[in-house]
Design a protein around this motif. Structure first.
Motif, PDB file in Angstrom:
ATOM      1  N   LEU A 139       1.219   2.612  -0.414  1.00  0.00           N
ATOM      2  CA  LEU A 139       0.830   3.893  -0.694  1.00  0.00           C
ATOM      3  C   LEU A 139       2.004   4.978  -1.067  1.00  0.00           C
ATOM      4  CD1 LEU A 139      -1.437   4.269   2.379  1.00  0.00           C
ATOM      5  CD2 LEU A 139      -2.137   3.881   0.015  1.00  0.00           C
ATOM      6  N   ARG A 140       3.312   4.558  -0.605  1.00  0.00           N
ATOM      7  CA  ARG A 140       4.307   5.454  -1.085  1.00  0.00           C
ATOM      8  C   ARG A 140       4.816   5.140  -2.176  1.00  0.00           C
ATOM      9  NH1 ARG A 140       9.782   4.795  -1.388  1.00  0.00           N
ATOM     10  NH2 ARG A 140       9.634   2.969  -0.037  1.00  0.00           N
ATOM     11  N   LEU A 141       4.896   3.734  -2.766  1.00  0.00           N
ATOM     12  CA  LEU A 141       5.399   3.519  -4.059  1.00  0.00           C
ATOM     13  C   LEU A 141       4.352   3.835  -4.973  1.00  0.00           C
ATOM     14  CD1 LEU A 141       6.554  -0.184  -3.023  1.00  0.00           C
ATOM     15  CD2 LEU A 141       8.066   1.723  -3.703  1.00  0.00           C
ATOM     16  N   GLY A 142       2.952   3.526  -4.897  1.00  0.00           N
ATOM     17  CA  GLY A 142       2.193   4.019  -5.816  1.00  0.00           C
ATOM     18  C   GLY A 142       2.118   5.613  -5.953  1.00  0.00           C
ATOM     19  N   LYS A 143       2.421   6.379  -4.881  1.00  0.00           N
ATOM     20  CA  LYS A 143       2.581   7.853  -5.372  1.00  0.00           C
ATOM     21  C   LYS A 143       3.653   8.318  -6.017  1.00  0.00           C
ATOM     22  CE  LYS A 143       1.920  12.098  -2.379  1.00  0.00           C
ATOM     23  NZ  LYS A 143       1.967  12.496  -1.210  1.00  0.00           N
ATOM     24  N   ILE A 144       4.715   7.507  -6.151  1.00  0.00           N
ATOM     25  CA  ILE A 144       5.920   7.574  -6.943  1.00  0.00           C
ATOM     26  C   ILE A 144       5.331   7.466  -8.393  1.00  0.00           C
ATOM     27  CG2 ILE A 144       7.949   6.854  -7.906  1.00  0.00           C
ATOM     28  CD1 ILE A 144       8.740   6.109  -4.668  1.00  0.00           C
TER      29      ILE A 144
END
Length: 307
Positions: A244-249
């Motif tokens: 989720l964090r990587l996708g948000k980037i």
């Protein structure tokens, strides 16, 4: 008999001719807004409300026409996007690349490993998955690749980022998970940079199913195009928070994008970026769920795009 069956199908549902002719390029002369209205009507049996879109599918059609961020073309290019992933989140999230080819004739089949995956860089669903060179029908694979290399995915659904993507073929390492014979990818839907829905597809080749979850891995009792099964227990990936964090980037603050990841042998790998899920033509059940997802795309924030 095949021709008779085809004729019967179109007599039963003549609107399907729009989809067929669109794929063959016979509607290339039709302007985007008119073509999208025809395509939307033919696939959903509903009028496309571009002046006041409310559903998820309607808003995707609107974004096709008015959200023309030039970055998108690099992101849908399966070769160029690798540079973006390397720069934005790190090379370790990329599936290892074996080679890239300008044409089908450039592929050196004898030098390829026993297992590999070939992908056309300028479209979707154009993959050759080889689990054994001994059983691979090379001539059939070549025929498919040559057909795909001549295709421009833009013309079917007017997804403009694909229009000028250079046709190439990449060869990637064949990935397998020792703990799961059915390799799953986790498709995370981002709206204005925030994750809302996680889609997991399974049984792709023996009765395609699709479960939906919220970001806390609670099952959502709704379906998009394919059946869902609440009794099918899909384990929450151990590194879902990192996904989720990587996708948000990667999603930044774009109006909407779907970021796909694989989770293989406890390692996250990037899959692809998709700006128009299902070309904005997939069926929602219940229909209210399509309205709910549409509400997450705030077109008022994008008014500057509509000129």
């Amino acid at each position: 008999m095949r021709i008779i069956n085809i004729c019967k199908r179109y007599l039963h549902s003549p609107t399907k001719l729009v989809l067929t002719f669109g794929k063959k390029g016979l509607f290339n002369w039709v302007p985007d807004p008119l073509y999208l209205k025809l395509l939307y009507w033919s696939e959903t049996k509903k009028a496309l409300r571009l002046d006041n879109p409310s559903t998820y599918n309607e808003k995707l059609q609107w974004l096709k026409l008015y959200d023309r961020n030039p970055e998108y073309s690099n992101y849908v290019d399966k070769y160029n996007v690798r540079s973006y992933i390397k720069q934005a989140i790190g090379e370790e999230y990329l599936i290892p690349l074996i080679d890239v080819y300008e044409s089908v004739e450039d592929i050196e089949w004898d030098k390829l490993p026993e297992k590999f995956v070939l992908k056309c860089t300028h479209g979707s669903g154009s993959n050759i998955i080889c689990q054994s060179k001994k059983t691979l029908d090379k001539q059939k694979a070549i025929k498919k690749l040559k057909r795909w290399m001549k295709k421009n995915w833009y013309w079917f659904g007017r997804e403009w980022p694909y229009k000028d993507v250079k046709p190439r073929i990449i060869c990637e390492k064949f990935m397998s998970d020792k703990s799961d014979e059915d390799l799953k990818d986790y498709k995370i839907f981002y709206f204005h940079g925030e994750p809302k829905i996680i889609q997991v597809d399974y049984n792709r080749f023996k009765g395609h199913m699709r479960n939906l979850y919220d970001i806390n891995w609670n099952y959502i009792n709704a379906s998009i195009e394919y059946p869902t099964n609440p009794e099918m227990i899909i384990q929450k990936p151990r590194k879902i928070d990192e996904m989720l964090r990587l996708g948000k980037i990667l999603a930044k603050d774009y109006p909407h994008v779907r970021i796909d990841f694989y989770f293989i042998n406890d390692q996250i790998y990037f899959g692809e970026m998709t700006f128009y899920h299902g070309a904005g033509l997939e069926n929602f059940s219940p229909s209210e769920f399509g309205e709910k997802m549409g509400s997450w795309i705030d077109l008022k924030k994008e008014n500057n795009l509509h000129t």
